[in-house]
Scaffold this motif. Structure first.
Motif, PDB file in Angstrom:
ATOM      1  N   LEU A 164     -54.604 -12.888 -24.009  1.00 20.67           N
ATOM      2  CA  LEU A 164     -54.276 -13.405 -25.337  1.00 20.67           C
ATOM      3  C   LEU A 164     -55.569 -13.677 -26.084  1.00 20.67           C
ATOM      4  CD1 LEU A 164     -52.377 -15.060 -22.999  1.00 20.67           C
ATOM      5  CD2 LEU A 164     -51.075 -15.456 -25.075  1.00 20.67           C
ATOM      6  N   ASP A 165     -55.723 -13.034 -27.218  1.00 19.49           N
ATOM      7  CA  ASP A 165     -56.884 -13.235 -28.077  1.00 19.49           C
ATOM      8  C   ASP A 165     -56.505 -14.299 -29.109  1.00 19.49           C
ATOM      9  OD1 ASP A 165     -59.278 -13.016 -29.318  1.00 19.49           O
ATOM     10  OD2 ASP A 165     -58.825 -11.160 -30.376  1.00 19.49           O
ATOM     11  N   ILE A 230     -51.729 -10.237 -28.375  1.00 18.92           N
ATOM     12  CA  ILE A 230     -51.436 -10.177 -26.947  1.00 18.92           C
ATOM     13  C   ILE A 230     -51.529  -8.748 -26.445  1.00 18.92           C
ATOM     14  CG2 ILE A 230     -49.607 -10.498 -25.222  1.00 18.92           C
ATOM     15  CD1 ILE A 230     -48.592 -12.828 -26.877  1.00 18.92           C
ATOM     16  N   GLY A 231     -52.163  -8.580 -25.285  1.00 18.91           N
ATOM     17  CA  GLY A 231     -52.216  -7.288 -24.620  1.00 18.91           C
ATOM     18  C   GLY A 231     -51.549  -7.397 -23.256  1.00 18.91           C
ATOM     19  N   ILE A 253     -55.480  -4.763 -25.962  1.00 22.17           N
ATOM     20  CA  ILE A 253     -55.962  -5.573 -27.093  1.00 22.17           C
ATOM     21  C   ILE A 253     -57.004  -4.802 -27.897  1.00 22.17           C
ATOM     22  CG2 ILE A 253     -57.477  -7.514 -27.667  1.00 22.17           C
ATOM     23  CD1 ILE A 253     -54.873  -8.650 -27.317  1.00 22.17           C
ATOM     24  N   GLU A 254     -57.945  -4.204 -27.187  1.00 21.75           N
ATOM     25  CA  GLU A 254     -59.080  -3.555 -27.862  1.00 21.75           C
ATOM     26  C   GLU A 254     -58.660  -2.326 -28.646  1.00 21.75           C
ATOM     27  OE1 GLU A 254     -63.537  -1.744 -26.849  1.00 21.75           O
ATOM     28  OE2 GLU A 254     -62.272  -2.572 -25.242  1.00 21.75           O
ATOM     29  N   THR A 261     -48.667  -7.791 -33.008  1.00 22.98           N
ATOM     30  CA  THR A 261     -48.988  -8.992 -32.242  1.00 22.98           C
ATOM     31  C   THR A 261     -49.021  -8.707 -30.751  1.00 22.98           C
ATOM     32  OG1 THR A 261     -47.885 -10.320 -33.932  1.00 22.98           O
ATOM     33  CG2 THR A 261     -48.352 -11.400 -31.847  1.00 22.98           C
ATOM     34  N   ILE A 262     -48.122  -7.850 -30.281  1.00 21.99           N
ATOM     35  CA  ILE A 262     -48.050  -7.517 -28.857  1.00 21.99           C
ATOM     36  C   ILE A 262     -48.291  -6.027 -28.676  1.00 21.99           C
ATOM     37  CG2 ILE A 262     -46.595  -7.487 -26.805  1.00 21.99           C
ATOM     38  CD1 ILE A 262     -45.053  -9.837 -27.905  1.00 21.99           C
ATOM     39  N   ASN A 263     -49.262  -5.687 -27.826  1.00 22.10           N
ATOM     40  CA  ASN A 263     -49.580  -4.290 -27.538  1.00 22.10           C
ATOM     41  C   ASN A 263     -49.499  -4.046 -26.033  1.00 22.10           C
ATOM     42  OD1 ASN A 263     -50.773  -2.807 -30.105  1.00 22.10           O
ATOM     43  ND2 ASN A 263     -51.503  -4.910 -30.180  1.00 22.10           N
TER      44      ASN A 263
END
Length: 360
Positions: A164-165, A230-231, A253-254, A261-263
């Protein structure tokens, strides 16, 4: 047990309001803190009796001689989760302080409860983060498993690592980790802070739908105070591979869509293979491939590929006639040498666009 630091805080705060001497005593009878500093570290005979009986002891002028290093007053047991953790003594005429002595006892127990709960939470927090760090460093699993049960993590596959970033500039009065402690209080997960703005969650035995539902609810609750992306990494079947799952979560995420929001890693798996996208060779390839295309033609390519090279869908999304779209695709072919309608050429153009977007 009550620490010396906590004992001093109790004495300071209580005496500030009561204007009476207060002693906080260890369960071994040693005075930890007192308004009378000369009594600190000495043994309080009356407190020892309280420890043995777990009952209130009133010391008067008449029975004072029976208790070593004691003065008239009331001594009360202090409990935390039904366990005796110390004694608080109020110096003075028992008749004058009897009415509000139980209130002092209650207030002290509340202060002790708050401090010890916070201390336990901090200890569990550090343990979670240490366990996660050991998993990331691929320490022997037996060493890690011995601590997992202590934090309520019952390891059952599949395991999903999630990163989570969190936007640190929007931190509210309660930290994000503290919020997660409340949110996951009944769940078998490991969570905590791993890097500066990077928080982790390691989920055990949950399917993807359950994870998404849980994360969506979490985002709903924290949206007011935090900006979070979020990743979700690839699922793994053993804890030994948790580091791989977390690495793929960071890639999600990157390389994931910044507007989402979510990946999931699966959505960016191909692109994540192009980690050297900032290398001179990658930049040269991108510039050489797309240098003659203006923004309109590049946008046309993006939409064309997003629509799986379907002319009708693409022209509708762009709001142009199908013949206009065909004309633009022919332009791209002429300017780049790659025909976007041919599979092999489309791959080259798609990679060039991915790399160009990565530069931004």
């Amino acid at each position: 047990m009550i620490s010396k630091q906590l004992a001093n805080q109790i004495v300071e705060q209580t005496m500030l309001r009561l204007h009476r001497n207060i002693n906080v005593v260890h369960t071994n009878g040693r005075i930890l803190a007192s308004g009378d500093r000369l009594r600190v570290e000495s043994i309080h005979g009356g407190a020892r009796i309280v420890v043995e009986t777990e009952k209130v002891l009133i010391i008067t002028e008449e029975n004072n001689h029976l208790f070593k290093n004691a003065k008239p007053g009331i001594n009360l047991p202090i409990f935390f989760q039904n366990e005796l953790v110390g004694v608080i003594g109020i110096t003075g005429n028992p008749d004058d302080i009897a009415e509000w002595a139980p209130l002092v006892q209650l207030t002290t127990e509340m202060m002790v409860h708050q401090a010890l709960i916070a201390s336990q939470s901090e200890l569990k927090r550090k343990m979670r983060e240490t366990i996660f760090e050991d998993l990331m460093n691929q320490q022997p699993l037996q060493k890690v498993k011995e601590r997992l049960s202590k934090i309520g993590f019952f390891h059952a596959p599949p395991f999903y690592a999630i990163t989570l970033d969190v936007d640190a500039t929007l931190m509210a009065y309660q930290s994000f980790v503290e919020h997660m402690e409340d949110f996951f209080i009944h769940e078998s997960v490991i969570f905590g802070r791993y890097q500066l703005n990077e928080h982790f969650i390691l989920v055990s035995g949950m399917d993807v739908k359950a994870i998404i539902d849980k994360l969506t609810l979490l985002l709903t609750q924290v949206r007011k105070y935090f900006t979070v992306r979020i990743g979700i990494g690839q699922p793994v079947q053993t804890l030994e591979k948790a580091a791989h799952s977390y690495e793929t979560a960071k890639n999600a995420i990157e390389y994931g869509d910044k507007t989402k929001t979510i990946n999931f890693f699966e959505e960016v798996e191909v692109f994540s293979l192009l980690k050297k996208s900032d290398s001179p060779e990658a930049l040269l390839f991108t510039n050489r491939t797309l240098k003659d295309l203006n923004n309109k033609l590049i946008h046309t390519l993006v939409v064309y590929f997003l629509n799986n090279q379907q002319l009708a869908n693409c022209s509708e999304e762009l709001g142009i006639h199908r013949h206009t779209l065909t004309y633009r695709l022919n332009q791209i072919h002429e300017l780049t040498g790659y025909n976007p309608t041919i599979f092999q050429d489309a791959i080259i153009l798609q990679i060039a666009i991915w790399l160009k977007n990565k530069e931004k």
